[in-house]
Scaffold this active site. Structure first.
Site, PDB file in Angstrom:
ATOM      1  N   CYS A 270     113.671  64.029  12.446  1.00 19.84           N
ATOM      2  CA  CYS A 270     113.577  62.598  13.423  1.00 19.84           C
ATOM      3  C   CYS A 270     114.690  63.275  14.581  1.00 19.84           C
ATOM      4  CB  CYS A 270     113.491  61.909  13.258  1.00 19.84           C
ATOM      5  SG  CYS A 270     113.758  60.680  14.677  1.00 19.84           S
TER       6      CYS A 270
ATOM      7  N   TYR B 185     108.438  64.525  25.461  1.00 21.43           N
ATOM      8  CA  TYR B 185     107.699  63.934  24.456  1.00 21.43           C
ATOM      9  C   TYR B 185     105.803  63.166  25.482  1.00 21.43           C
ATOM     10  CZ  TYR B 185     109.710  63.308  19.574  1.00 21.43           C
ATOM     11  OH  TYR B 185     110.340  63.773  19.028  1.00 21.43           O
TER      12      TYR B 185
END
Length: 360
Positions: free
Chosen positions: A57, A188
């Site tokens: 992450c 994203y």
């Protein structure tokens, strides 16, 4: 604040992409802070808290870097979840028996439900858990990293850098806001766009910002001032994932990072700085994105490329001056046996550098 893959999965019922629209983030986080004066009810206390992360992450990677640069490893222990998860949350499947040895839990969700029964938002990393009660304290990762620099200052190692110097905070905050909106979140917005129009808007916004960052960094070694700051940490974790994941998987493909000379040199400079590259696990990064995002990559096939040894090639950024740690010193070589080994030392006992290759 940001929403990680597990949160999006929970919110959308298993989908990352909402057909027909732009990707938007739910930025509601547990805003509890751990403070030096204990005014929130959660005082700074060495050994009391455990930082839950996944090396896959980018948001968690920031906390791993800051913790290491500041030398807070002994003050705040770290639980490392595996690179993949299901809808129910991150699991500690890397640990013997699939259970974190300190918290005694299999899933990070258990710490969330311990404090908030029926918690309905995403079970995200990074998160800080109170070890005595087993309750999550916060998952507000942007504030968490700043608090490691400020509220935990009494426990920094000797020679720790000042990642958030008071005289530069306004500029750091300004840079961070732009980088988050257009780059950290921008990749994203490209990858999870639900329409051609939404994708193209995000794509141009991303590369326009990368071009401006290239111009800024052409004449200075770091983003703000002449030392590493929080701003560099936040940009780095996106750049280091750019070619392995975002270029192909998220369609951020105007150029690879390796084809953007200034940013590529800047990223290698940081990667080769103790505290940065030695926290990166490319195997976990690729497995997370390609295996978890099944509506983007239905087969779950993880690509073998790209070539990674070029991260260790000379970058030439020293010519711009600057002192990575200011008046301080680099962190000590790692001694944790779970730390990724260097490509030149295949033994897991060698703990001085980044993991570039790993056999699954």
């Amino acid at each position: 604040m940001t929403e990680s893959s597990d949160e999006i999965l929970d919110r959308t019922g298993g989908r990352y992409v909402e057909p027909g629209g732009e990707f938007t983030r739910d930025q509601r986080y547990i805003a509890t802070r751990i403070t030096a004066d204990g005014r929130t009810g959660w005082p700074v206390e060495p050994g009391r808290y455990r930082l839950a992360v996944s090396r896959a992450c980018p948001w968690a990677n920031r906390l791993i870097i800051v913790r290491r640069l500041l030398g807070l490893e002994d003050a705040i222990s770290m639980a490392v979840a595996g690179p993949t998860h299901d809808k129910r949350s991150w699991t500690f499947d890397l640990d013997p028996g699939g259970r974190d040895p300190v918290l005694g839990i299999e899933r990070l969700a258990d710490a969330y439900f311990k404090r908030f029964p029926g918690y309905e938002r995403g079970i995200t990393v990074p998160a800080i858990v109170d070890v005595p009660t087993g309750q999550v304290v916060t998952n507000d990762y942007a504030q968490m990293s700043l608090d490691l620099s400020t509220e935990w200052a009494a426990y920094h190692r000797e020679g720790a850098p000042d990642l958030y110097p008071e005289r530069l905070r306004a500029e750091i905050d300004e840079v961070n806001a732009a980088v988050f909106a257009d780059v950290n979140n921008g990749v994203y917005r490209c990858g999870f766009a639900g329409s051609q129009q939404a994708y193209e808007k995000a794509y141009h916004r991303l590369f326009d910002r990368l071009d401006r960052l290239s111009e800024r960094l052409a004449g200075q070694r770091y983003l703000v001032g002449d030392t590493i700051t929080e701003a560099d940490v936040r940009l780095f974790t996106t750049l280091v994932r750019f070619d392995p994941v975002y270029h192909g998987h998220f369609k951020c493909n105007r150029q690879k990072l390796t084809e953007m000379p200034v940013l590529w040199a800047y990223a290698r400079d940081l990667f080769q700085t103790p505290g940065f590259g030695d926290t990166v696990d490319f195997d976990h990064i690729k497995r997370h994105y390609y295996e978890v995002h099944r509506d983007i990559n239905p087969t779950g096939v993880v690509p073998l490329g790209p070539e990674l040894s070029n991260w260790l090639t000379p970058h030439g950024r020293e010519a711009l001056g600057g002192r990575p740690f200011g008046d301080g010193t680099p962190p000590h070589p790692r001694s944790n046996p779970s730390t990724p080994p260097t490509p030149h030392c295949p033994s897991a006992e060698c703990e001085k550098g980044p993991l570039l290759y790993r056999r699954r």
